[in-house]
Write a protein that holds these residues in place. Structure first.
Motif, short mmCIF file in Angstrom:
data_model
loop_
_atom_site.label_atom_id
_atom_site.label_comp_id
_atom_site.label_asym_id
_atom_site.label_seq_id
_atom_site.Cartn_x
_atom_site.Cartn_y
_atom_site.Cartn_z
N SER A 1 -47.95 -3.86 48.12
CA SER A 1 -47.07 -3.40 49.20
C SER A 1 -45.58 -3.43 48.86
CB SER A 1 -47.31 -4.21 50.48
OG SER A 1 -48.48 -3.79 51.13
N PRO A 2 -45.02 -4.51 48.30
CA PRO A 2 -43.56 -4.56 48.16
C PRO A 2 -43.01 -3.66 47.06
CG PRO A 2 -44.55 -6.55 47.24
CD PRO A 2 -45.66 -5.80 47.93
N ILE A 3 -43.88 -3.09 46.23
CA ILE A 3 -43.45 -2.22 45.13
C ILE A 3 -44.13 -0.87 45.19
CG2 ILE A 3 -42.91 -4.13 43.55
CD1 ILE A 3 -45.77 -3.62 42.30
N LEU A 4 -44.73 -0.54 46.33
CA LEU A 4 -45.73 0.53 46.36
C LEU A 4 -45.18 1.91 46.00
CD1 LEU A 4 -48.64 1.29 46.84
CD2 LEU A 4 -48.16 1.45 49.29
N LEU A 5 -44.08 2.32 46.62
CA LEU A 5 -43.60 3.69 46.34
C LEU A 5 -43.06 3.82 44.92
CD1 LEU A 5 -43.38 6.48 47.59
CD2 LEU A 5 -41.12 5.86 48.46
N PRO A 6 -42.22 2.91 44.43
CA PRO A 6 -41.80 3.02 43.02
C PRO A 6 -42.97 2.93 42.04
CG PRO A 6 -40.38 1.51 44.22
CD PRO A 6 -41.53 1.81 45.12
N PHE B 1 -36.84 -1.12 35.78
CA PHE B 1 -36.69 -2.08 36.86
C PHE B 1 -37.85 -3.07 36.81
CE2 PHE B 1 -34.98 2.06 37.93
CZ PHE B 1 -33.67 1.76 38.27
N SER B 2 -37.54 -4.34 37.02
CA SER B 2 -38.53 -5.40 36.89
C SER B 2 -39.28 -5.64 38.19
CB SER B 2 -37.86 -6.71 36.46
OG SER B 2 -37.27 -6.59 35.20
N ILE B 3 -40.60 -5.81 38.09
CA ILE B 3 -41.41 -6.29 39.20
C ILE B 3 -41.33 -7.81 39.18
CG2 ILE B 3 -43.73 -6.44 40.17
CD1 ILE B 3 -44.29 -3.70 38.96
N PRO B 4 -40.99 -8.45 40.30
CA PRO B 4 -40.75 -9.91 40.30
C PRO B 4 -41.94 -10.70 39.76
CG PRO B 4 -40.00 -8.94 42.35
CD PRO B 4 -40.74 -7.86 41.62
N GLU B 5 -41.69 -11.44 38.69
CA GLU B 5 -42.77 -12.21 38.08
C GLU B 5 -43.19 -13.38 38.96
OE1 GLU B 5 -43.98 -13.99 33.69
OE2 GLU B 5 -41.90 -13.44 34.12
N VAL C 1 -48.22 -12.83 44.82
CA VAL C 1 -47.77 -12.29 43.54
C VAL C 1 -48.24 -10.83 43.47
CG1 VAL C 1 -47.96 -12.44 41.03
CG2 VAL C 1 -47.86 -14.53 42.42
N PRO C 2 -47.33 -9.89 43.18
CA PRO C 2 -47.71 -8.47 43.20
C PRO C 2 -48.40 -8.04 41.90
CG PRO C 2 -45.41 -8.66 42.64
CD PRO C 2 -45.89 -10.07 42.94
N PHE C 3 -49.06 -6.93 41.99
CA PHE C 3 -49.62 -6.23 40.82
C PHE C 3 -48.52 -6.00 39.79
CE2 PHE C 3 -51.13 -1.97 39.08
CZ PHE C 3 -52.19 -2.50 38.35
N TRP C 4 -48.88 -6.15 38.54
CA TRP C 4 -47.95 -5.91 37.42
C TRP C 4 -46.74 -6.84 37.45
CZ3 TRP C 4 -47.02 -0.06 35.93
CH2 TRP C 4 -48.15 0.42 35.23
N LYS D 1 -43.69 -6.95 34.86
CA LYS D 1 -43.62 -5.71 34.07
C LYS D 1 -42.44 -4.85 34.52
CE LYS D 1 -48.45 -5.39 32.66
NZ LYS D 1 -49.61 -4.49 32.46
N GLN D 2 -42.17 -3.83 33.72
CA GLN D 2 -41.07 -2.91 33.99
C GLN D 2 -41.62 -1.56 34.46
OE1 GLN D 2 -37.65 -3.85 33.34
NE2 GLN D 2 -38.66 -5.85 33.19
N ILE D 3 -40.95 -0.96 35.45
CA ILE D 3 -41.29 0.38 35.89
C ILE D 3 -40.03 1.23 35.91
CG2 ILE D 3 -43.36 -0.26 37.17
CD1 ILE D 3 -41.74 -0.19 39.73
N ASN D 4 -40.22 2.55 35.94
CA ASN D 4 -39.10 3.48 35.77
C ASN D 4 -38.36 3.81 37.05
OD1 ASN D 4 -39.70 3.73 33.02
ND2 ASN D 4 -41.09 5.45 33.36
N TRP D 5 -38.93 3.41 38.21
CA TRP D 5 -38.38 3.85 39.47
C TRP D 5 -38.05 2.66 40.37
CZ3 TRP D 5 -37.43 9.00 40.49
CH2 TRP D 5 -37.97 9.91 39.57
N THR D 6 -37.08 2.86 41.25
CA THR D 6 -36.78 1.88 42.28
C THR D 6 -36.35 2.63 43.53
OG1 THR D 6 -35.58 -0.17 42.76
CG2 THR D 6 -34.33 1.61 41.72
N ILE D 7 -36.31 1.93 44.65
CA ILE D 7 -35.84 2.53 45.89
C ILE D 7 -34.33 2.46 45.91
CG2 ILE D 7 -35.81 2.33 48.41
CD1 ILE D 7 -38.70 1.29 48.20
N SER D 8 -33.69 3.59 46.16
CA SER D 8 -32.24 3.65 46.20
C SER D 8 -31.72 2.95 47.44
CB SER D 8 -31.76 5.11 46.20
OG SER D 8 -30.37 5.18 46.20
N LYS D 9 -30.77 2.07 47.27
CA LYS D 9 -30.24 1.29 48.40
C LYS D 9 -29.25 2.12 49.21
CE LYS D 9 -32.58 -2.24 46.97
NZ LYS D 9 -33.83 -2.61 47.66
#
Length: 346
Positions: free
Chosen positions: A265-270, A317-321, A332-335, A338-346
């Motif tokens: 949930s907390p990283i779902l769209l990126p 962008f880092s997913i919180p370890e 603890v979230p999936f991945w 790990k690093q992903i290419n997208w984040t939500i723009s603030k």
């Protein structure tokens, strides 16, 4: 590079109860979503309209900026009159869990024919039937063939109630994809983002990737990716984001296995943008996470938009370890890490 997504909607999410719910419910919005289709498998399960409305009010008090779509748990106590009451109260669907196949499903069903009077009224008032598409294990059924073995039930219910809107939840096999494609326009299918990434090798021996239904073979994953890349309007995101305390996810004993569920949930769209981009389907993102599901569920777009930003010059962008914590609860979230290419723009 930015992407603007209209009214993202997650059509399958677990928000739990108590302190854990206080932690995870705001993560729907944090992960970029405006609408959440909420599963009813609490302890005890949500079996009545009144219970569903109380649960909805609790969720809205925690996170007032999300549209929560509520469901009932298919059980012997559910009557045609309760279905009519649910429809009038704005309940959207009824979730079927075969007995014992996933978290909090001990009260699940054993025979669908028993519920035909309920399905008849659901068809009449246009309430959605959500099917966990597995059958319980026995001498010939196991976690790898439980989904294909369920599909004759899907076809039988659809042929008996052709106007009943049905969603086969969290498909994991090529057989399930083909079964839904063969049905009429009243049958749709959710796909999780983690099943677009994982195969059987990823969860064998790795509790953090273990969920039910389990990820299957590479050819099955390819079928999921292909249908998303095609942009088929009856296949859309249902995250099946399922939070469990780390102590339940990371350990098992000789008498008790680890908890089944992956938390996104907390990283779902990126995360979804990252994974769709990895197999050339980024152009299908808005349909997959919004338009297709909202159209099937008849949920109008509310005008909201979420902007995704891609890292420039190779930035990620880092997913919180360490995950997320509130009071005595943590997830603890999936991945994680790990690093992903997208984040939500603030």
């Amino acid at each position: 590079m930015d992407l603007s997504i209209t009214h993202p909607a997650d059509f399958h999410v677990h928000l739990r109860q108590g302190a854990l719910s206080e932690l995870v419910t705001p993560h729907v919005r944090k992960g970029g979503f405006c609408t959440a289709y909420v599963m009813p498998n609490l302890k005890p399960p949500i079996t009545t309209t009144d219970q569903a409305l109380v649960y909805k009010a609790t969720l809205e008090a925690i996170e007032p900026n999300v549209q929560f779509l509520m469901t009932l748990y298919l059980s012997p106590e559910l009557t045609p009159d309760e279905i009519r009451k649910a429809k009038n109260a704005g309940i959207v669907g009824v979730k079927s869990y075969p007995r014992g196949v996933t978290t909090n499903s001990d009260g699940g069903i054993e025979s669908y024919e028993t519920y035909y009077p309920v399905f008849e009224v659901m068809q009449e008032v246009d309430l959605v039937l959500n099917l966990h598409g597995e059958i319980p294990s026995d001498s010939n059924i196991h976690i790898l063939n439980a989904e294909p073995s369920f599909l004759p039930h899907l076809h039988k219910i659809h042929s008996t109630f052709p106007r009943l809107r049905i969603v086969l939840e969290h498909a994991t096999t090529r057989a399930a994809i083909e079964a839904v494609k063969a049905c009429g326009d009243t049958v749709a299918c959710t796909i999780t983002v983690h099943h677009l990434e994982l195969t059987v090798d990823d969860w064998a021996g790795q509790s953090w990737n273990f969920c039910k239904p389990v990820a299957k073979y590479p050819d099955d994953r390819q079928a999921l990716r292909d249908i998303v890349k095609e942009g088929h309007p009856r296949f859309f995101l249902g995250s099946d984001s399922a939070p469990h305390p780390p102590r339940n996810k990371s350990t098992s004993t000789p008498s008790c296995g680890c908890a089944a569920g992956i938390y996104t949930s907390p990283i779902l769209l990126p995360l979804t943008a990252h994974i769709l981009e990895s197999f050339g389907a980024l152009d299908r993102l808005e349909g997959f996470v919004g338009t297709f599901g909202r159209d099937f569920y008849k949920i109008p777009a509310n005008g909201s938009k979420v902007v995704l930003k891609r890292g420039v010059n190779g930035a990620t962008f880092s997913i919180p370890e360490g995950g997320y914590t509130l009071k005595d609860e943590s997830v603890v979230p999936f991945w994680a890490g790990k690093q992903i290419n997208w984040t939500i723009s603030k």
